[in-house]
Design an enzyme around this catalytic site. Structure first.
Site, PDB file in Angstrom:
ATOM      1  N   LEU A  30     -30.734  44.192 -63.808  1.00 28.19           N
ATOM      2  CA  LEU A  30     -30.184  45.268 -64.649  1.00 28.19           C
ATOM      3  C   LEU A  30     -30.958  46.574 -64.468  1.00 28.19           C
ATOM      4  O   LEU A  30     -32.186  46.579 -64.375  1.00 28.19           O
ATOM      5  CB  LEU A  30     -30.231  44.836 -66.119  1.00 28.19           C
ATOM      6  CG  LEU A  30     -29.490  43.530 -66.451  1.00 28.19           C
ATOM      7  CD1 LEU A  30     -29.530  43.266 -67.963  1.00 28.19           C
ATOM      8  CD2 LEU A  30     -28.050  43.552 -65.953  1.00 28.19           C
ATOM      9  N   HIS A  31     -30.211  47.672 -64.420  1.00 33.99           N
ATOM     10  CA  HIS A  31     -30.806  48.993 -64.275  1.00 33.99           C
ATOM     11  C   HIS A  31     -30.151  49.937 -65.278  1.00 33.99           C
ATOM     12  O   HIS A  31     -29.363  49.505 -66.139  1.00 33.99           O
ATOM     13  CB  HIS A  31     -30.667  49.505 -62.827  1.00 33.99           C
ATOM     14  CG  HIS A  31     -29.258  49.391 -62.287  1.00 33.99           C
ATOM     15  ND1 HIS A  31     -28.201  50.105 -62.796  1.00 33.99           N
ATOM     16  CD2 HIS A  31     -28.742  48.624 -61.295  1.00 33.99           C
ATOM     17  CE1 HIS A  31     -27.102  49.808 -62.136  1.00 33.99           C
ATOM     18  NE2 HIS A  31     -27.397  48.897 -61.223  1.00 33.99           N
ATOM     19  N   GLY A  33     -27.777  51.920 -65.097  1.00 30.66           N
ATOM     20  CA  GLY A  33     -26.307  51.857 -65.118  1.00 30.66           C
ATOM     21  C   GLY A  33     -25.824  50.758 -66.056  1.00 30.66           C
ATOM     22  O   GLY A  33     -24.887  50.948 -66.845  1.00 30.66           O
ATOM     23  N   HIS A  34     -26.476  49.586 -65.999  1.00 31.20           N
ATOM     24  CA  HIS A  34     -26.106  48.501 -66.912  1.00 31.20           C
ATOM     25  C   HIS A  34     -26.426  48.888 -68.356  1.00 31.20           C
ATOM     26  O   HIS A  34     -25.677  48.557 -69.280  1.00 31.20           O
ATOM     27  CB  HIS A  34     -26.868  47.218 -66.559  1.00 31.20           C
ATOM     28  CG  HIS A  34     -26.527  46.663 -65.211  1.00 31.20           C
ATOM     29  ND1 HIS A  34     -27.394  46.707 -64.147  1.00 31.20           N
ATOM     30  CD2 HIS A  34     -25.403  46.059 -64.750  1.00 31.20           C
ATOM     31  CE1 HIS A  34     -26.837  46.138 -63.092  1.00 31.20           C
ATOM     32  NE2 HIS A  34     -25.628  45.752 -63.420  1.00 31.20           N
ATOM     33  N   GLN A  58     -17.885  35.353 -54.886  1.00 29.11           N
ATOM     34  CA  GLN A  58     -17.517  36.694 -54.421  1.00 29.11           C
ATOM     35  C   GLN A  58     -18.322  37.152 -53.204  1.00 29.11           C
ATOM     36  O   GLN A  58     -18.227  38.301 -52.799  1.00 29.11           O
ATOM     37  CB  GLN A  58     -17.592  37.702 -55.564  1.00 29.11           C
ATOM     38  CG  GLN A  58     -18.970  37.980 -56.124  1.00 29.11           C
ATOM     39  CD  GLN A  58     -18.901  38.808 -57.393  1.00 29.11           C
ATOM     40  OE1 GLN A  58     -18.539  38.318 -58.455  1.00 29.11           O
ATOM     41  NE2 GLN A  58     -19.239  40.092 -57.314  1.00 29.11           N
ATOM     42  N   LYS A 146     -18.283  52.579 -60.911  1.00 27.59           N
ATOM     43  CA  LYS A 146     -18.836  52.547 -59.548  1.00 27.59           C
ATOM     44  C   LYS A 146     -18.085  51.531 -58.693  1.00 27.59           C
ATOM     45  O   LYS A 146     -17.854  51.759 -57.511  1.00 27.59           O
ATOM     46  CB  LYS A 146     -20.318  52.224 -59.593  1.00 27.59           C
ATOM     47  CG  LYS A 146     -20.837  51.933 -58.215  1.00 27.59           C
ATOM     48  CD  LYS A 146     -22.283  52.192 -58.072  1.00 27.59           C
ATOM     49  CE  LYS A 146     -22.723  51.720 -56.711  1.00 27.59           C
ATOM     50  NZ  LYS A 146     -22.640  50.263 -56.627  1.00 27.59           N
ATOM     51  N   ASP A 147     -17.699  50.401 -59.310  1.00 27.12           N
ATOM     52  CA  ASP A 147     -16.872  49.417 -58.606  1.00 27.12           C
ATOM     53  C   ASP A 147     -15.420  49.709 -58.993  1.00 27.12           C
ATOM     54  O   ASP A 147     -14.793  48.953 -59.738  1.00 27.12           O
ATOM     55  CB  ASP A 147     -17.276  48.001 -59.014  1.00 27.12           C
ATOM     56  CG  ASP A 147     -18.669  47.667 -58.529  1.00 27.12           C
ATOM     57  OD1 ASP A 147     -18.845  47.452 -57.325  1.00 27.12           O
ATOM     58  OD2 ASP A 147     -19.596  47.663 -59.363  1.00 27.12           O
ATOM     59  N   GLN A 150     -12.656  47.146 -58.256  1.00 29.21           N
ATOM     60  CA  GLN A 150     -12.852  45.984 -59.131  1.00 29.21           C
ATOM     61  C   GLN A 150     -12.298  46.281 -60.526  1.00 29.21           C
ATOM     62  O   GLN A 150     -11.568  45.477 -61.109  1.00 29.21           O
ATOM     63  CB  GLN A 150     -14.352  45.662 -59.210  1.00 29.21           C
ATOM     64  CG  GLN A 150     -14.743  44.710 -60.323  1.00 29.21           C
ATOM     65  CD  GLN A 150     -16.210  44.337 -60.273  1.00 29.21           C
ATOM     66  OE1 GLN A 150     -16.639  43.603 -59.391  1.00 29.21           O
ATOM     67  NE2 GLN A 150     -17.008  44.815 -61.207  1.00 29.21           N
ATOM     68  N   VAL A 173     -23.712  55.911 -63.145  1.00 26.67           N
ATOM     69  CA  VAL A 173     -24.993  56.589 -63.425  1.00 26.67           C
ATOM     70  C   VAL A 173     -25.667  56.853 -62.074  1.00 26.67           C
ATOM     71  O   VAL A 173     -25.663  55.987 -61.188  1.00 26.67           O
ATOM     72  CB  VAL A 173     -25.893  55.716 -64.329  1.00 26.67           C
ATOM     73  CG1 VAL A 173     -27.226  56.403 -64.592  1.00 26.67           C
ATOM     74  CG2 VAL A 173     -25.181  55.408 -65.641  1.00 26.67           C
TER      75      VAL A 173
HETATM   76  O1  PAF Z   1     -19.740  44.026 -60.916  1.00 25.20           O
HETATM   77  C1  PAF Z   1     -20.395  42.957 -60.909  1.00 25.20           C
HETATM   78  O2  PAF Z   1     -21.608  42.940 -61.144  1.00 25.20           O
HETATM   79  C2  PAF Z   1     -19.669  41.655 -60.603  1.00 25.20           C
HETATM   80  O3  PAF Z   1     -18.681  41.838 -59.641  1.00 25.20           O
HETATM   81  C3  PAF Z   1     -19.094  40.973 -61.868  1.00 25.20           C
HETATM   82  C4  PAF Z   1     -18.021  41.821 -62.521  1.00 25.20           C
HETATM   83  C5  PAF Z   1     -20.219  40.710 -62.852  1.00 25.20           C
HETATM   84  C6  PAF Z   1     -18.453  39.644 -61.488  1.00 25.20           C
HETATM   85  O4  PAF Z   1     -19.381  38.770 -60.899  1.00 25.20           O
END
Ligand code: PAF
Length: 278
Positions: A30-31, A33-34, A58, A146-147, A150, A173
Site C-alpha cells: 500500500l502507498h 494512492g491506496h 490475473q 490509474k487502472d 479495470q 495520485v
Molecule cells: O487493482 C488491483 O490492485 C487489482 O487488480 C485488484 C482490483 C485488487 C484485483 O486483484
C-alpha cells in the site's frame, strides 16, 4: 476500535458490524494512492474493509506474480493509520479450489488495449473482484482511475450482472514530478525512474492538444524521445466506457492510456480529457 484481520469467510462474518460497508480491493504494498482510496471510502461508509490479496489469476506465467511486492505488516500499519475496520487477507488456497471450473469472462472489452497486451488478465481481475464482492458484501467499492480499463470493466460487470454495489473511481495520485504512484515503482532504478517520467510527460503533452490526431502524434513523439530504454506496449486514445479507439473526429471525453516497460518493470498510466474540436 482495533483493526480486525480476517483470513476467511467466517472471520469476515464475525467482523461485520451494523452500517454501510465500503470495500477497497488491493494487492497490498500500500502507498499514498491506496491511502486516498481508503479516505474516499471512509467519507462514504461507516466501515471500510481493505482486501490484500495478490491474485494469481490475473498474472500470466511470464509476468511478475512471484516478484510482486508483499509487505503485509506495513500494509496493516497503513490500514490502522487510516481507520480501516478490517483487512481481508485470504490464502490463495482458500480463494481458489484446485478443481475450480467457473470464472468471469471480461468479453471483447477485456481483450483490447491492456487486455491485448495481457491476455486473460481482466478475466482474472473480474473473477477475484466478484468473489470479493460476494465475500465482503460491500455497499460500495473504490478503485483507482490509474487502472482505467479495470475500473471501466468493473462498472460493466456491475451493470451486466446486476450487482447491488456502487462503484467509485478515485483520481490517480502522482509524485511531484508526475510519476503515477504504483506498487511496482519500487523496482525502478534512478535511471529507470528518469525514463519512466516520459509516460506522464507524454500524457500531459497529449492532453494539451485539441484534436485526436494531434493528441496521438504529440504523445507518441514524447515517448519516442525517451529512446530505447522505454519499451512501449501501447499508446491508445479510447472511449472511457468501452475502451474502443476513438475516431479522428471524436468530440467528448476520451482516455489517453499508455503502457511501457522500463527495465524489468511494466508501468501503465492514463489521463482523461475532453475533445471539443473534430
Ligand atoms: O487493482 C488491483 O490492485 C487489482 O487488480 C485488484 C482490483 C485488487 C484485483 O486483484
Amino acid at each position: 476500535m482495533d483493526l480486525i484481520v480476517a483470513r476467511n469467510r467466517e472471520d469476515l462474518v464475525k467482523a461485520r458490524r451494523a452500517g454501510t460497508v465500503a470495500l477497497v480491493p488491493t494487492m497490498g504494498a500500500l502507498h499514498e494512492g491506496h491511502r486516498s482510496l481508503i479516505r474516499q471510502a471512509r467519507v462514504r461508509a461507516d466501515q471500510v474493509v481493505v482486501s490484500v490479496f495478490v491474485n494469481p489469476l490475473q498474472f500470466s506465467p511470464n509476468e511478475d506474480f512471484s516478484r510482486y511486492p508483499r509487505t503485509f505488516d506495513a500494509d496493516l500499519d497503513v490500514c490502522r493509520e487510516e481507520g480501516v475496520a478490517a483487512v481481508f487477507h485470504p490464502a490463495p488456497e482458500d480463494m481458489y479450489a484446485p478443481d475450480r471450473q467457473v470464472s468471469v469472462s471480461s468479453g471483447e472489452m477485456g481483450r483490447i488495449v491492456e487486455g491485448a497486451a495481457r491476455p486473460g488478465h481482466f478475466d482474472g481481475v473480474l473473477t477475484v473482484v466478484l468473489k470479493l464482492f460476494h465475500l465482503v458484501r460491500p455497499d460500495l467499492a473504490v478503485f483507482g482511475q490509474k487502472d482505467a480499463q479495470q475500473l471501466a470493466l468493473i462498472r460493466r460487470m456491475v451493470a451486466d450482472l446486476d450487482l447491488p454495489i456502487e462503484i467509485l473511481g478515485a483520481p490517480t495520485v502522482r509524485e511531484p514530478d508526475g510519476l503515477a504512484l504504483s506498487s511496482r515503482n519500487r523496482f525502478l532504478s534512478a535511471d529507470d525512474r528518469r525514463v519512466a517520467l516520459a509516460l506522464s510527460r507524454a500524457l500531459r503533452a497529449g492532453a494539451a492538444q485539441l484534436t485526436a490526431a494531434e493528441i496521438r502524434e504529440t504523445a507518441r513523439a514524447v515517448l519516442d524521445e525517451a529512446g530505447p530504454d522505454l519499451d512501449l506496449d501501447y499508446l491508445a486514445l479510447v472511449d472511457p466506457a468501452t475502451f474502443a479507439e476513438v475516431g479522428e473526429n471524436h468530440v467528448g471525453m476520451a482516455v489517453l492510456a499508455v503502457a511501457a516497460r522500463v527495465g524489468a518493470t511494466r508501468l501503465i498510466d492514463n489521463v482523461t480529457l475532453t475533445l471539443n474540436t473534430p
